[in-house]
Motif scaffolding. Structure first.
Motif, PDB file in Angstrom:
ATOM      1  N   LEU A 182       2.477   1.345  12.908  1.00  0.00           N
ATOM      2  CA  LEU A 182       3.305   1.986  12.218  1.00  0.00           C
ATOM      3  C   LEU A 182       2.976   3.161  11.143  1.00  0.00           C
ATOM      4  CD1 LEU A 182       4.754  -1.332  10.509  1.00  0.00           C
ATOM      5  CD2 LEU A 182       6.064   0.271  12.159  1.00  0.00           C
ATOM      6  N   LEU A 183       1.425   3.271  11.023  1.00  0.00           N
ATOM      7  CA  LEU A 183       0.951   4.538  10.281  1.00  0.00           C
ATOM      8  C   LEU A 183       1.157   5.834  11.224  1.00  0.00           C
ATOM      9  CD1 LEU A 183      -1.820   2.652   8.589  1.00  0.00           C
ATOM     10  CD2 LEU A 183       0.327   3.535   7.396  1.00  0.00           C
ATOM     11  N   THR A 184       1.232   5.488  12.633  1.00  0.00           N
ATOM     12  CA  THR A 184       1.148   6.600  13.481  1.00  0.00           C
ATOM     13  C   THR A 184       2.675   6.988  13.794  1.00  0.00           C
ATOM     14  OG1 THR A 184       1.613   5.225  15.512  1.00  0.00           O
ATOM     15  CG2 THR A 184      -0.901   5.705  14.753  1.00  0.00           C
ATOM     16  N   ARG A 185       3.653   6.099  13.161  1.00  0.00           N
ATOM     17  CA  ARG A 185       5.120   6.665  13.234  1.00  0.00           C
ATOM     18  C   ARG A 185       5.503   7.005  11.986  1.00  0.00           C
ATOM     19  NH1 ARG A 185       6.721   4.150  18.267  1.00  0.00           N
ATOM     20  NH2 ARG A 185       4.566   4.309  19.380  1.00  0.00           N
ATOM     21  N   ARG A 186       6.890   7.242  11.790  1.00  0.00           N
ATOM     22  CA  ARG A 186       7.340   7.768  10.432  1.00  0.00           C
ATOM     23  C   ARG A 186       7.433   6.654   9.643  1.00  0.00           C
ATOM     24  NH1 ARG A 186      12.208  10.834  12.554  1.00  0.00           N
ATOM     25  NH2 ARG A 186      12.176   9.055  14.201  1.00  0.00           N
ATOM     26  N   TRP A 187       6.556   6.054   9.292  1.00  0.00           N
ATOM     27  CA  TRP A 187       6.607   4.739   8.469  1.00  0.00           C
ATOM     28  C   TRP A 187       6.927   5.294   6.885  1.00  0.00           C
ATOM     29  CZ3 TRP A 187       7.606  -0.021   7.853  1.00  0.00           C
ATOM     30  CH2 TRP A 187       7.058  -0.714   6.997  1.00  0.00           C
ATOM     31  N   GLY A 209       7.184   2.970   3.555  1.00  0.00           N
ATOM     32  CA  GLY A 209       7.154   1.700   3.162  1.00  0.00           C
ATOM     33  C   GLY A 209       5.461   1.599   2.622  1.00  0.00           C
ATOM     34  N   PRO A 210       5.313   0.436   2.030  1.00  0.00           N
ATOM     35  CA  PRO A 210       4.155   0.338   1.332  1.00  0.00           C
ATOM     36  C   PRO A 210       2.884   0.402   2.533  1.00  0.00           C
ATOM     37  CG  PRO A 210       5.204  -1.882   1.490  1.00  0.00           C
ATOM     38  CD  PRO A 210       6.093  -0.868   1.891  1.00  0.00           C
ATOM     39  N   ASP A 211       1.758   0.888   2.033  1.00  0.00           N
ATOM     40  CA  ASP A 211       0.614   1.046   2.896  1.00  0.00           C
ATOM     41  C   ASP A 211       0.306  -0.292   3.730  1.00  0.00           C
ATOM     42  OD1 ASP A 211      -1.674   1.651   4.410  1.00  0.00           O
ATOM     43  OD2 ASP A 211      -2.997   2.132   2.606  1.00  0.00           O
ATOM     44  N   VAL A 212       0.358  -0.229   5.162  1.00  0.00           N
ATOM     45  CA  VAL A 212       0.112  -1.488   5.810  1.00  0.00           C
ATOM     46  C   VAL A 212      -1.283  -1.784   5.985  1.00  0.00           C
ATOM     47  CG1 VAL A 212       2.513  -1.458   7.034  1.00  0.00           C
ATOM     48  CG2 VAL A 212       0.385  -0.246   8.146  1.00  0.00           C
ATOM     49  N   GLU A 219      -3.731  -8.432  -9.854  1.00  0.00           N
ATOM     50  CA  GLU A 219      -3.159  -7.107 -10.068  1.00  0.00           C
ATOM     51  C   GLU A 219      -3.200  -6.240  -8.876  1.00  0.00           C
ATOM     52  OE1 GLU A 219      -5.671  -8.883 -11.503  1.00  0.00           O
ATOM     53  OE2 GLU A 219      -5.208  -9.023 -13.505  1.00  0.00           O
ATOM     54  N   VAL A 220      -3.960  -6.288  -8.145  1.00  0.00           N
ATOM     55  CA  VAL A 220      -3.873  -5.339  -6.712  1.00  0.00           C
ATOM     56  C   VAL A 220      -2.655  -5.658  -5.906  1.00  0.00           C
ATOM     57  CG1 VAL A 220      -4.983  -5.303  -4.422  1.00  0.00           C
ATOM     58  CG2 VAL A 220      -6.448  -5.222  -6.408  1.00  0.00           C
ATOM     59  N   LEU A 221      -2.379  -6.988  -5.653  1.00  0.00           N
ATOM     60  CA  LEU A 221      -1.327  -7.395  -5.123  1.00  0.00           C
ATOM     61  C   LEU A 221       0.074  -7.083  -5.922  1.00  0.00           C
ATOM     62  CD1 LEU A 221      -0.856  -9.410  -2.351  1.00  0.00           C
ATOM     63  CD2 LEU A 221      -2.939  -9.177  -3.117  1.00  0.00           C
ATOM     64  N   MET A 222       0.079  -7.038  -7.019  1.00  0.00           N
ATOM     65  CA  MET A 222       1.392  -6.785  -7.852  1.00  0.00           C
ATOM     66  C   MET A 222       1.586  -5.343  -7.786  1.00  0.00           C
ATOM     67  SD  MET A 222       1.278  -9.229 -11.184  1.00  0.00           S
ATOM     68  CE  MET A 222       1.872 -10.776 -11.017  1.00  0.00           C
ATOM     69  N   ALA A 223       0.354  -4.573  -7.744  1.00  0.00           N
ATOM     70  CA  ALA A 223       0.425  -3.025  -7.835  1.00  0.00           C
ATOM     71  C   ALA A 223       1.027  -2.658  -6.317  1.00  0.00           C
ATOM     72  CB  ALA A 223      -0.791  -2.438  -7.748  1.00  0.00           C
ATOM     73  N   GLN A 224       0.745  -3.594  -5.377  1.00  0.00           N
ATOM     74  CA  GLN A 224       1.160  -3.187  -3.896  1.00  0.00           C
ATOM     75  C   GLN A 224       2.532  -3.610  -3.709  1.00  0.00           C
ATOM     76  OE1 GLN A 224      -2.017  -4.839  -1.152  1.00  0.00           O
ATOM     77  NE2 GLN A 224      -3.444  -3.279  -1.877  1.00  0.00           N
ATOM     78  N   THR A 225       3.070  -4.676  -4.254  1.00  0.00           N
ATOM     79  CA  THR A 225       4.291  -5.178  -3.567  1.00  0.00           C
ATOM     80  C   THR A 225       5.313  -5.551  -4.638  1.00  0.00           C
ATOM     81  OG1 THR A 225       3.412  -7.641  -3.447  1.00  0.00           O
ATOM     82  CG2 THR A 225       3.365  -6.069  -1.571  1.00  0.00           C
ATOM     83  N   HIS A 250       9.377 -10.476  -3.000  1.00  0.00           N
ATOM     84  CA  HIS A 250      10.285 -10.896  -1.712  1.00  0.00           C
ATOM     85  C   HIS A 250      11.067  -9.598  -0.966  1.00  0.00           C
ATOM     86  CE1 HIS A 250      12.694 -13.521   0.798  1.00  0.00           C
ATOM     87  NE2 HIS A 250      13.898 -12.981   0.260  1.00  0.00           N
ATOM     88  N   ALA A 251      11.584  -8.974  -2.119  1.00  0.00           N
ATOM     89  CA  ALA A 251      12.385  -7.743  -1.858  1.00  0.00           C
ATOM     90  C   ALA A 251      11.457  -6.665  -1.018  1.00  0.00           C
ATOM     91  CB  ALA A 251      13.254  -7.265  -2.802  1.00  0.00           C
ATOM     92  N   THR A 252      10.473  -6.582  -1.584  1.00  0.00           N
ATOM     93  CA  THR A 252       9.420  -5.386  -1.053  1.00  0.00           C
ATOM     94  C   THR A 252       9.112  -5.910   0.614  1.00  0.00           C
ATOM     95  OG1 THR A 252       8.430  -4.945  -3.129  1.00  0.00           O
ATOM     96  CG2 THR A 252       7.232  -4.197  -1.212  1.00  0.00           C
TER      97      THR A 252
END
Ligand SMILES: [Zn+2]
Length: 338
Positions: free
Chosen positions: A241-246, A248-251, A297-303, A311-313
């Protein structure tokens, strides 16, 4: 995670203690690692003097790596370890002080989960036994220490230790620095990134393995960390996805990383899993969050801060991912949703 789904085994409870037990110091990790090592020799009774050398060694090394190994201001035992590291205390004295001071809280605290006695007991405390003072190592511990998973449990304990000490040392537990704990795909390590440098914290396989009980995220088959065939660090929403017009959150981040076996990784390729699998990831991320800092904290910052926000993210990310790369892969049926 088995234990959080109500599965009580020697292995699941051990993982819960390591990943979910409260930490006010890192003694618990040193103690767990020492118990596993000494139990691997088959002994069923040990004295504190038997445990002291390995236990002190692990904590002395930890203090060299990271001076903060607890939340308390002072600890006589850690001061003894520091004195040894500084060359001010000889090894015999260190071991004697360790037997006197080092186990005061950890023997009682180690088997606690959520303020209660854990449902599996690994040792009997016989420190006050007049004839043979020490710990009686129970079969539950001896079996664990001789199982094929013992090495994985040791690696998971080390990974959790590194993460906890990093959280204390850097303030990630205050969430501000959470975005600086990133995944490095070249080394497959979680890395602390500052302006000046990047510093490895721990391997991502050992950091994630316990939360999926050492099993493949997709087919649920057991995987050993030492095996050449797995586990593999897998992007749920494809890296492509990072090679497409992604948008969204960093995969290439921990919320989207799971461990899979080689056959599943090969079968999945650059596809997202079928959407019916996605609750597994949502649950796993919530499991990471429940084990507190620093992954919380890392997961919360990301999603997102709340379960609803996460869930929505995830839902939006999945929708966008399958718009860009519509083909999806159906994981082997029935194995993964519990
Ligand atoms: Zn698999």
């Amino acid at each position: 995670m088995d234990y959080r789904r109500g599965v009580v085994t020697g292995e699941s409870v051990w993982r819960a203690i390591v990943l979910y037990g409260v930490n006010s110091a890192t003694y618990k990790f040193a103690f767990g690692a020492t118990l596993l090592e000494i139990a691997a020799t088959g002994r069923n009774h040990v004295t504190l003097e038997d445990l002291a050398p390995q236990y002190a060694e692990l904590l002395c090394r930890a203090l060299q790596r990271q001076p903060r190994q607890g939340t308390a201001v002072r600890s006589k035992f850690l001061d003894a370890c520091r004195a040894f590291n500084a060359g001010e205390l000889d090894r015999d004295t260190l071991h004697r002080r360790t037997a006197q001071l080092g186990f005061n809280n950890v023997i009682d605290a180690f088997p606690q989960l959520g303020g209660q006695q854990a449902p599996v007991r690994y040792y009997e405390d016989q420190r006050k036994h007049s004839a043979t003072p020490g710990l009686v190592l129970r079969d539950e511990l001896l079996e664990l220490a001789s199982s094929v998973h013992a090495q994985d449990l040791d690696a998971e304990t080390t990974a959790r230790w590194r993460l906890v000490e990093t959280a204390w040392a850097t303030g990630i537990s205050n969430a501000v620095l959470a975005p600086s704990l990133v995944y490095d795909s070249v080394t497959q390590h979680l890395v602390l990134k500052t302006k000046q440098r990047r510093k490895s914290v721990t391997g991502v396989v050992a950091a994630l393995s316990g939360y999926q009980d050492g099993r493949c995220a997709y087919c649920n088959e057991g995987m050993a960390q030492g095996d050449s065939a797995g586990p593999i660090v897998e992007h749920v929403l494809p890296w492509k996805l990072l090679t497409r017009r992604w948008r969204g959150p960093d995969v290439d981040a921990i919320w989207n990383l799971v461990l899979s076996c080689w056959p599943c990784n090969q079968a999945k390729r650059d596809r997202a899993p079928h959407e019916t699998w996605m609750p597994w990831l949502e649950q796993r991320n919530n499991d990471l969050i429940e084990s507190r800092h620093p992954l919380r904290e890392v997961l919360m910052a990301q999603t997102g801060e709340t379960a609803a926000a996460r869930h929505a993210t995830l839902k939006l990310a999945y929708q966008r991912a399958t718009e860009l790369l519509p083909a999806v892969w159906a994981p082997p049926a029935g194995a993964h949703i519990t």
